[in-house]
Design a protein around this motif. Structure first.
Motif, PDB file in Angstrom:
ATOM      1  N   GLN A   1      31.350 -19.319   8.052  1.00 58.12           N
ATOM      2  CA  GLN A   1      32.156 -19.718   9.200  1.00 58.12           C
ATOM      3  C   GLN A   1      33.545 -20.208   8.775  1.00 58.12           C
TER       4      GLN A   1
ATOM      5  N   THR B   1      36.668 -22.677  14.337  1.00 55.67           N
ATOM      6  CA  THR B   1      36.639 -21.826  15.521  1.00 55.67           C
ATOM      7  C   THR B   1      37.816 -22.121  16.427  1.00 55.67           C
TER       8      THR B   1
ATOM      9  N   PRO C   1      34.709 -15.084  12.030  1.00 57.79           N
ATOM     10  CA  PRO C   1      33.240 -15.165  12.098  1.00 57.79           C
ATOM     11  C   PRO C   1      32.700 -14.140  13.078  1.00 57.79           C
TER      12      PRO C   1
ATOM     13  N   VAL D   1      30.597 -15.036  16.183  1.00 57.29           N
ATOM     14  CA  VAL D   1      31.309 -15.708  17.279  1.00 57.29           C
ATOM     15  C   VAL D   1      32.117 -14.719  18.104  1.00 57.29           C
TER      16      VAL D   1
END
Length: 359
Positions: free
Chosen positions: A171, A174, A246, A249
């Motif tokens: 990851q 975000t 990612p 996502v």
């Protein structure tokens, strides 16, 4: 219970085994992941307790070349930490270890490409190791866990315990654009070569032309790539977002993904219901492309055989436009995603592994 997970090859092997390893750990079992040095960073990014057993990357079909070192390293590990179950993947070295320890062996792979012939060859090449360890034969796995949806398994594939694909990737921070769709109903296309840069080696021609063709349709283009590729090629690709994205996502926000045929990439996209344009860069990627396209959830473009007089770049661009405008691809992908989501979870499969150890 102690479970030893072993992986080799690419980061995809770590991402593939992570859900089952995490399920075991969450259930209170002790786990260790034995991996090659190039895979340690991926294991650590997923918070898996990992131990390096060899400095070099193991490749499928090369068991015999590194078997002595790998088996000895695993035996040394198990003298200090003895597992109740060994979980392995493509390599048969962990299977030798389990036979030596007389503990159950679980083979955990994505069986989309026929591999019976290569398996037989690899097992034959390990005979000197069996003799060295005083083993008369290599027993069959006690459990075969397959991550491949049944509809995509090749003819003649061995019976297996299916398991639902659960996306796991490294990851990064975000950002809202990753989990939201573009404004105004704009299409979004993701281009990725997984953890490799093969698709980005010559961005000045093919990749640039593909990006231009897609943006001409009004689509937003994202390129998932290693940081060094983003730094090198970002300026050449205009305003396209490029970097480590990612996949789990961003995938649900995409209308199409163009990639090389990697297992983690393909299954994460299937999980999200995203149609695919697959440009395989090796035999394994071609097997993935043939299976997913055969189901109607993708189109394969073989750049080595584009067709008489056809420009490979134009073939790719045309196929992308076809997928974006024909709803049949999205419908087939959603059907495949629903079938995959109905398979047993890692927690459910873990119960079978617990039963093996309790015998």
């Amino acid at each position: 219970m102690k479970i030893l997970f072993t992986v080799g090859g690419s980061q995809a092997a770590v991402f593939g085994v992570a859900p089952l390893a995490a399920a075991a750990r969450s259930a209170g079992h002790e786990i260790l992941l034995a991996a090659d040095e190039p895979l340690m960073a991926a294991a650590q990014s997923l918070a898996l307790p990992a131990l390096c057993i060899t400095p070099d990357r193991m490749r499928y079909g090369q068991d015999a070349m590194t078997a002595t070192d790998r088996i000895d390293a695993l035996l040394e590990l198990t003298r200090q930490w003895t597992p109740d179950v060994v979980v392995g993947g493509l390599s048969h070295v962990p299977r030798v270890l389990a036979a030596r320890l007389k503990v159950p062996f679980v083979r955990h792979i994505w069986y989309i490409a026929p591999m019976a012939r290569r398996d037989r060859t690899a097992i034959a090449e390990l005979q000197p190791q069996l003799q060295r360890l005083g083993l008369a034969e290599l027993p069959e796995p006690d459990l075969f866990v397959d991550l491949c949806p049944p509809a995509l398994r090749p003819p003649g594939a061995p019976a297996a315990q299916p398991m639902r694909w659960v996306p796991r990737v490294s990851q990064r921070r975000t950002e809202p654009w990753m989990y939201t769709r573009p404004e105004g109903g704009r299409k979004r296309v993701l281009i990725t070569a997984g953890t490799r840069n093969l698709m980005l080696d010559t961005p000045g021609s093919s990749l640039r032309r593909l990006v231009d063709s897609l943006t001409a349709t009004g689509a937003e283009v994202l390129i998932a790539a290693l940081p060094e590729a983003a730094e090198r090629y970002g300026a050449e690709l205009g305003g396209v977002r490029i970097g480590w994205i990612p996949l789990d996502v961003v995938a649900p926000t995409c209308d199409l993904a163009v990639h090389h045929g990697g297992a983690t990439t393909a299954m994460t996209l299937i999980h999200a219901g995203v149609p695919q344009l697959i440009v395989p860069d090796n035999g394994y990627g071609k097997a993935v492309a043939e299976a997913v396209s055969g189901y109607g959830a993708a189109v394969m473009v073989d750049r080595n055989r584009p067709g008489d007089g056809q420009d490979p770049d134009e073939v790719t661009a045309t196929a992308c436009r076809e997928i974006l405008t024909d709803p049949a691809y999205a419908e087939r992908t959603r059907t495949l995603a629903a079938h995959s989501a109905a398979l047993p979870t890692p927690d459910e499969v873990l119960r079978g592994i617990e039963a093996l150890a309790a015998r």
